[in-house]
Design an enzyme around this catalytic site. Sequence first.
Site, PDB file in Angstrom:
ATOM      1  N   GLY A 183       0.508  -1.028   0.079  1.00 58.88           N
ATOM      2  CA  GLY A 183      -0.114   0.392  -0.178  1.00 58.88           C
ATOM      3  C   GLY A 183       1.345   1.338  -0.087  1.00 58.88           C
ATOM      4  O   GLY A 183      -0.201   2.282   0.275  1.00 58.88           O
ATOM      5  N   ARG A 184       2.561   1.289  -0.260  1.00 60.98           N
ATOM      6  CA  ARG A 184       3.069   2.287  -0.592  1.00 60.98           C
ATOM      7  C   ARG A 184       3.443   2.752   0.861  1.00 60.98           C
ATOM      8  O   ARG A 184       3.530   4.243   1.226  1.00 60.98           O
ATOM      9  CB  ARG A 184       2.303   3.232  -1.149  1.00 60.98           C
ATOM     10  CG  ARG A 184       2.740   2.681  -2.674  1.00 60.98           C
ATOM     11  CD  ARG A 184       2.694   3.548  -3.885  1.00 60.98           C
ATOM     12  NE  ARG A 184       3.196   3.092  -5.307  1.00 60.98           N
ATOM     13  CZ  ARG A 184       4.445   2.635  -5.957  1.00 60.98           C
ATOM     14  NH1 ARG A 184       6.049   3.059  -5.171  1.00 60.98           N
ATOM     15  NH2 ARG A 184       3.939   1.842  -7.118  1.00 60.98           N
ATOM     16  N   LEU A 185       2.724   2.452   1.806  1.00 61.52           N
ATOM     17  CA  LEU A 185       3.628   2.710   3.699  1.00 61.52           C
ATOM     18  C   LEU A 185       4.590   2.563   3.841  1.00 61.52           C
ATOM     19  O   LEU A 185       4.420   1.185   4.970  1.00 61.52           O
ATOM     20  CB  LEU A 185       1.962   1.985   3.975  1.00 61.52           C
ATOM     21  CG  LEU A 185       0.346   2.902   4.090  1.00 61.52           C
ATOM     22  CD1 LEU A 185      -0.021   2.225   5.350  1.00 61.52           C
ATOM     23  CD2 LEU A 185       0.705   4.562   4.229  1.00 61.52           C
ATOM     24  N   HIS A 186       5.784   2.623   2.897  1.00 58.53           N
ATOM     25  CA  HIS A 186       7.048   2.744   3.227  1.00 58.53           C
ATOM     26  C   HIS A 186       7.753   3.106   4.473  1.00 58.53           C
ATOM     27  O   HIS A 186       6.701   3.331   5.205  1.00 58.53           O
ATOM     28  CB  HIS A 186       7.754   2.440   1.935  1.00 58.53           C
ATOM     29  CG  HIS A 186       7.665   2.620   0.917  1.00 58.53           C
ATOM     30  ND1 HIS A 186       6.474   1.537   0.454  1.00 58.53           N
ATOM     31  CD2 HIS A 186       7.413   3.315  -0.126  1.00 58.53           C
ATOM     32  CE1 HIS A 186       5.888   1.700  -0.964  1.00 58.53           C
ATOM     33  NE2 HIS A 186       6.391   3.063  -1.550  1.00 58.53           N
TER      34      HIS A 186
END
Length: 207
Positions: A184-187
């Site tokens: 979710g691109r919550l890197h």
Amino acid sequence: MDSYAVDESINEQSADPNPINQFQRWFDQARAATIPLAEAMNLATTTPDGKPSARMVLLKQVDDDGFVFYTNYQSRKAAELDANPFAALVFYWQKLDYQVRVEGSVTRVSAEESDEYFATRPRESQLGAHASPQSEIVADRTVLERRYAELEEKYLNVSVPRPEHWGGYRLRPDRIEFWKSRLGRLHDRLLYERQPDGTWLRTRLAP
Ligand SMILES: Cc1cc2nc3c(=O)[nH]c(=O)nc-3n(C[C@H](O)[C@H](O)[C@H](O)COP(=O)(O)O)c2cc1C
């Protein structure tokens, strides 16, 4: 392999409090994953009027004192470092989807340290270091090949000394950021900043 399949996070619990140890951990993982040229890093410097320039170099040593690379002291990067001794490094290991950003001040390593490393290099690279006026304009390739052939003659049957204009630089980090892709691109981004007392402050940045 889908890099997102490696969903090993970096977090406040698992990360080493010392960013050099953390770097070593990831670097070891990158080499264990047989990532080609895991030691390749992008080096950014700036011109005196603040224009950035970047190129790849190879990491040859890393420890508490910093990150060491070798180059020509008369090259463009060297001129930029003479004028502004601050630089940034970026590593990206695709198979693991790890990025590491390093920023700090740069100094030359000692002549002895450069001599020691130069002596370990393949003879061809040693001759190349003498032959190439790195970053200068050359009329054509034959200029370089002629120089190389002359140097082969000159140093026939003897060891090649390190040219004075060739040696190492050490970047002493003030900031090191570890980035790991997450779903979710919550890197994950963990930033370490060196404090005046020499300890490291660690914070999390939004991706
Ligand atoms: C993977 C890779 C590794 C490189 N490693 C080095 C290195 O360790 N030292 C070096 O001087 N140039 C290295 N180079 C060449 C530099 O990228 C660059 O062309 C050269 O140093 C001249 O840069 P400058 O004109 O900005 O000084 C490497 C290039 C690549 C693609």
